[in-house]
Design an enzyme around this catalytic site. Sequence first.
Site, PDB file in Angstrom:
ATOM      1  N   HIS A  72      32.085  29.550  42.523  1.00 17.13           N
ATOM      2  CA  HIS A  72      32.360  29.321  43.950  1.00 17.13           C
ATOM      3  C   HIS A  72      31.064  29.066  44.710  1.00 17.13           C
ATOM      4  O   HIS A  72      30.066  29.750  44.487  1.00 17.13           O
ATOM      5  CB  HIS A  72      33.059  30.553  44.560  1.00 17.13           C
ATOM      6  N   TYR A 201      37.880  36.394  53.557  1.00 25.74           N
ATOM      7  CA  TYR A 201      37.732  37.742  54.123  1.00 25.74           C
ATOM      8  C   TYR A 201      38.251  37.660  55.555  1.00 25.74           C
ATOM      9  O   TYR A 201      37.686  36.922  56.374  1.00 25.74           O
ATOM     10  CB  TYR A 201      36.265  38.166  54.149  1.00 25.74           C
ATOM     11  N   PRO A 293      33.786  48.170  48.657  1.00 24.81           N
ATOM     12  CA  PRO A 293      33.882  46.915  47.897  1.00 24.81           C
ATOM     13  C   PRO A 293      33.755  45.632  48.721  1.00 24.81           C
ATOM     14  O   PRO A 293      33.702  44.547  48.135  1.00 24.81           O
ATOM     15  CB  PRO A 293      35.267  47.008  47.257  1.00 24.81           C
ATOM     16  N   LYS A 297      29.654  44.228  45.525  1.00 28.27           N
ATOM     17  CA  LYS A 297      28.353  44.539  44.925  1.00 28.27           C
ATOM     18  C   LYS A 297      28.383  45.565  43.782  1.00 28.27           C
ATOM     19  O   LYS A 297      27.404  45.687  43.044  1.00 28.27           O
ATOM     20  CB  LYS A 297      27.395  45.095  46.005  1.00 28.27           C
ATOM     21  N   TYR A 385      25.063  37.946  49.760  1.00 26.28           N
ATOM     22  CA  TYR A 385      26.325  37.824  49.011  1.00 26.28           C
ATOM     23  C   TYR A 385      26.070  37.272  47.605  1.00 26.28           C
ATOM     24  O   TYR A 385      26.617  37.774  46.628  1.00 26.28           O
ATOM     25  CB  TYR A 385      27.326  36.949  49.774  1.00 26.28           C
TER      26      TYR A 385
HETATM   27  P1  FAD Z   1      32.383  52.589  35.437  1.00 27.80           P
HETATM   28  O1  FAD Z   1      32.911  51.220  35.314  1.00 27.80           O
HETATM   29  O2  FAD Z   1      33.112  53.567  36.282  1.00 27.80           O
HETATM   30  O3  FAD Z   1      32.258  53.163  33.961  1.00 27.80           O
HETATM   31  C1  FAD Z   1      32.030  54.522  33.674  1.00 27.80           C
HETATM   32  C2  FAD Z   1      32.643  54.851  32.336  1.00 27.80           C
HETATM   33  O4  FAD Z   1      32.325  56.199  31.999  1.00 27.80           O
HETATM   34  C3  FAD Z   1      34.164  54.768  32.353  1.00 27.80           C
HETATM   35  O5  FAD Z   1      34.599  53.972  31.273  1.00 27.80           O
HETATM   36  C4  FAD Z   1      34.611  56.212  32.231  1.00 27.80           C
HETATM   37  O6  FAD Z   1      35.838  56.338  31.535  1.00 27.80           O
HETATM   38  C5  FAD Z   1      33.463  56.829  31.456  1.00 27.80           C
HETATM   39  N1  FAD Z   1      33.312  58.275  31.646  1.00 27.80           N
HETATM   40  C6  FAD Z   1      33.411  58.980  32.795  1.00 27.80           C
HETATM   41  N2  FAD Z   1      33.195  60.274  32.574  1.00 27.80           N
HETATM   42  C7  FAD Z   1      32.927  60.403  31.257  1.00 27.80           C
HETATM   43  C8  FAD Z   1      32.624  61.512  30.425  1.00 27.80           C
HETATM   44  N3  FAD Z   1      32.543  62.744  30.925  1.00 27.80           N
HETATM   45  N4  FAD Z   1      32.418  61.293  29.112  1.00 27.80           N
HETATM   46  C9  FAD Z   1      32.491  60.039  28.606  1.00 27.80           C
HETATM   47  N5  FAD Z   1      32.781  58.949  29.343  1.00 27.80           N
HETATM   48  C10 FAD Z   1      32.997  59.131  30.657  1.00 27.80           C
HETATM   49  N6  FAD Z   1      33.598  46.797  42.937  1.00 27.80           N
HETATM   50  C11 FAD Z   1      33.614  45.611  43.500  1.00 27.80           C
HETATM   51  O7  FAD Z   1      32.541  45.037  43.666  1.00 27.80           O
HETATM   52  N7  FAD Z   1      34.812  45.027  43.863  1.00 27.80           N
HETATM   53  C12 FAD Z   1      36.015  45.639  43.643  1.00 27.80           C
HETATM   54  O8  FAD Z   1      37.071  45.116  43.947  1.00 27.80           O
HETATM   55  C13 FAD Z   1      36.026  46.906  43.067  1.00 27.80           C
HETATM   56  N8  FAD Z   1      37.189  47.558  42.855  1.00 27.80           N
HETATM   57  C14 FAD Z   1      37.154  48.804  42.313  1.00 27.80           C
HETATM   58  C15 FAD Z   1      38.362  49.504  42.114  1.00 27.80           C
HETATM   59  C16 FAD Z   1      38.358  50.789  41.577  1.00 27.80           C
HETATM   60  C17 FAD Z   1      39.673  51.529  41.398  1.00 27.80           C
HETATM   61  C18 FAD Z   1      37.116  51.388  41.243  1.00 27.80           C
HETATM   62  C19 FAD Z   1      37.079  52.796  40.683  1.00 27.80           C
HETATM   63  C20 FAD Z   1      35.928  50.677  41.414  1.00 27.80           C
HETATM   64  C21 FAD Z   1      35.929  49.393  41.954  1.00 27.80           C
HETATM   65  N9  FAD Z   1      34.740  48.660  42.158  1.00 27.80           N
HETATM   66  C22 FAD Z   1      34.772  47.455  42.717  1.00 27.80           C
HETATM   67  C23 FAD Z   1      33.457  49.152  41.767  1.00 27.80           C
HETATM   68  C24 FAD Z   1      33.026  48.614  40.389  1.00 27.80           C
HETATM   69  O9  FAD Z   1      34.162  48.432  39.595  1.00 27.80           O
HETATM   70  C25 FAD Z   1      32.046  49.617  39.837  1.00 27.80           C
HETATM   71  O10 FAD Z   1      30.888  49.564  40.651  1.00 27.80           O
HETATM   72  C26 FAD Z   1      31.679  49.394  38.370  1.00 27.80           C
HETATM   73  O11 FAD Z   1      32.772  49.731  37.550  1.00 27.80           O
HETATM   74  C27 FAD Z   1      30.462  50.248  37.992  1.00 27.80           C
HETATM   75  O12 FAD Z   1      30.252  50.212  36.615  1.00 27.80           O
HETATM   76  P2  FAD Z   1      29.735  51.483  35.830  1.00 27.80           P
HETATM   77  O13 FAD Z   1      29.587  51.044  34.425  1.00 27.80           O
HETATM   78  O14 FAD Z   1      28.583  52.056  36.546  1.00 27.80           O
HETATM   79  O15 FAD Z   1      30.888  52.587  35.973  1.00 27.80           O
HETATM   80  C1  DHB Z   2      37.181  41.052  44.776  1.00 29.71           C
HETATM   81  C2  DHB Z   2      36.919  42.328  45.175  1.00 29.71           C
HETATM   82  C3  DHB Z   2      36.047  42.549  46.200  1.00 29.71           C
HETATM   83  O1  DHB Z   2      35.760  43.794  46.596  1.00 29.71           O
HETATM   84  C4  DHB Z   2      35.434  41.498  46.869  1.00 29.71           C
HETATM   85  O2  DHB Z   2      34.588  41.751  47.899  1.00 29.71           O
HETATM   86  C5  DHB Z   2      35.708  40.220  46.463  1.00 29.71           C
HETATM   87  C6  DHB Z   2      36.587  39.995  45.415  1.00 29.71           C
HETATM   88  C7  DHB Z   2      38.115  40.825  43.653  1.00 29.71           C
HETATM   89  O3  DHB Z   2      38.643  41.807  43.113  1.00 29.71           O
HETATM   90  O4  DHB Z   2      38.349  39.671  43.285  1.00 29.71           O
END
Ligand code: FAD
Ligand code: DHB
Length: 391
Positions: A72, A201, A293, A297, A385
């Site tokens: 995009h 948005y 979100p 980021k 962004y």
């Molecule tokens: P995570 O992806 O959370 O990975 C952590 C991992 O550690 C998981 O697999 C978990 O199961 C594991 N874990 C936890 N505790 C333990 C333990 N005690 N022992 C072993 N394993 C463990 N960001 C956006 O930018 N846009 C979005 O739309 C968006 N939507 C989201 C929706 C939800 C419901 C959530 C929770 C987050 C969302 N985010 C979004 C944020 C984004 O997904 C996260 O910033 C991203 O997943 C971060 O990656 P990570 O690897 O740091 O953590």
């Molecule tokens: C999506 C999620 C977001 O939080 C955002 O700012 C843009 C896109 C998505 O899930 O596609």
Amino acid sequence: MHTQVAIIGAGPAGLLLSHLLHLDGIESVLLERQSRAHVEARIRAGVLEQGTVDLLTQTGLGDRLKREGLVHHGIELSFSGARHRIDMSELTGGRTITVYGQHEVVKDLISARLAAGGDIRFDIADVSLEGIDTDRPAVRFNEAGASREISCDFIGGCDGFHGICRQSVPAADLSLFERVYPFGWIGILVEAPPVSDELIYARHEDGFALFSMRSPQLARLYVQCDPQDDIADWPDERIWEALHRRLKSGGDRQLAEGPVLEKVIAAMRSFVAEPMRHGRLFLAGDAAHIVPPTGAKGMNLAIADVHVLSRALSSHFKRGASEGLENYSATCLRRVWKAQRFSWQMTSMLHKIPGGSPFEERVQFAELDHVTSSRAAARALAENYVGTPFE
Ligand code: FAD
Ligand code: DHB
């Protein structure tokens, strides 16, 4: 058993860290609480910054991303009954974002690690960290009913916001910064063609809405809700009604409805734990920081953190250099705080603030007017962004 780096959590941060270390000849063992099927099906973020795409491509993870990712060049801001395009590429010297689901990144990483003989253990319980202040930390856990221990040189704390790694640091050694917002999001994944070729948005008088997508046949849509709401408060009809009203402005296409394949509700917070290192434990991604979100980021920050960490660990193991590890937290936090500021700005500008004063509302609309009418302001938004540079 001993490994160089024990990694907790198979989200984007933990998986990419183990992949980057492997490319530098450094061994790791990755422990994940959930099953492989669970982490591969978890629908979360969808927008990859240019720097994230470049890093994944340079490290051999670009094939499916290039084939299936949607590039995009702009986004739309909708308010006061009209849409305004921010031409991100034109404003940032040709940079783009790519829409590609986080679970697709996770799938690509797991298959690359397993193809390279990587040690990823799913369904692990009761992880605890030992001796993180010493030169020889260890991780204890339960695997298929048996207690195990792995000693290591370093621990990558990549276990997300609710994980145990940050909690293993003595409270007195961490500074926490937090803001909880008085609204949340309901998100749906829908089998329907897009209402627009780019993300929208929307700041509507009823509240925020976001149109995004996962493919030309799959739309991802969000609406602002009360943070106390339960998913049962939002039957599909209520979501559609809100989306039709809030996304109506401009555009030549009608928002198409379709089967709802997935529905989530998410609260919103900004959170940072400083520093991101304690002894031999390095926190990365959501384990150290959360953004609301609206700026897209979260996953990008997780990826930028482990990029910095893998380079620091490589310098340590290859050349005995400690500077990268010593600077890890400060290097990441510079970028983290810029993303915090941007995510807070987008969130504050685009949501209806419950109980907000008419003054605050006027300021929000002035800001929307500013970012869509001033080239300098639009450029600042676009730069953030598409993502500030990786260190
Ligand atoms: P995570 O992806 O959370 O990975 C952590 C991992 O550690 C998981 O697999 C978990 O199961 C594991 N874990 C936890 N505790 C333990 C333990 N005690 N022992 C072993 N394993 C463990 N960001 C956006 O930018 N846009 C979005 O739309 C968006 N939507 C989201 C929706 C939800 C419901 C959530 C929770 C987050 C969302 N985010 C979004 C944020 C984004 O997904 C996260 O910033 C991203 O997943 C971060 O990656 P990570 O690897 O740091 O953590
Ligand atoms: C999506 C999620 C977001 O939080 C955002 O700012 C843009 C896109 C998505 O899930 O596609």
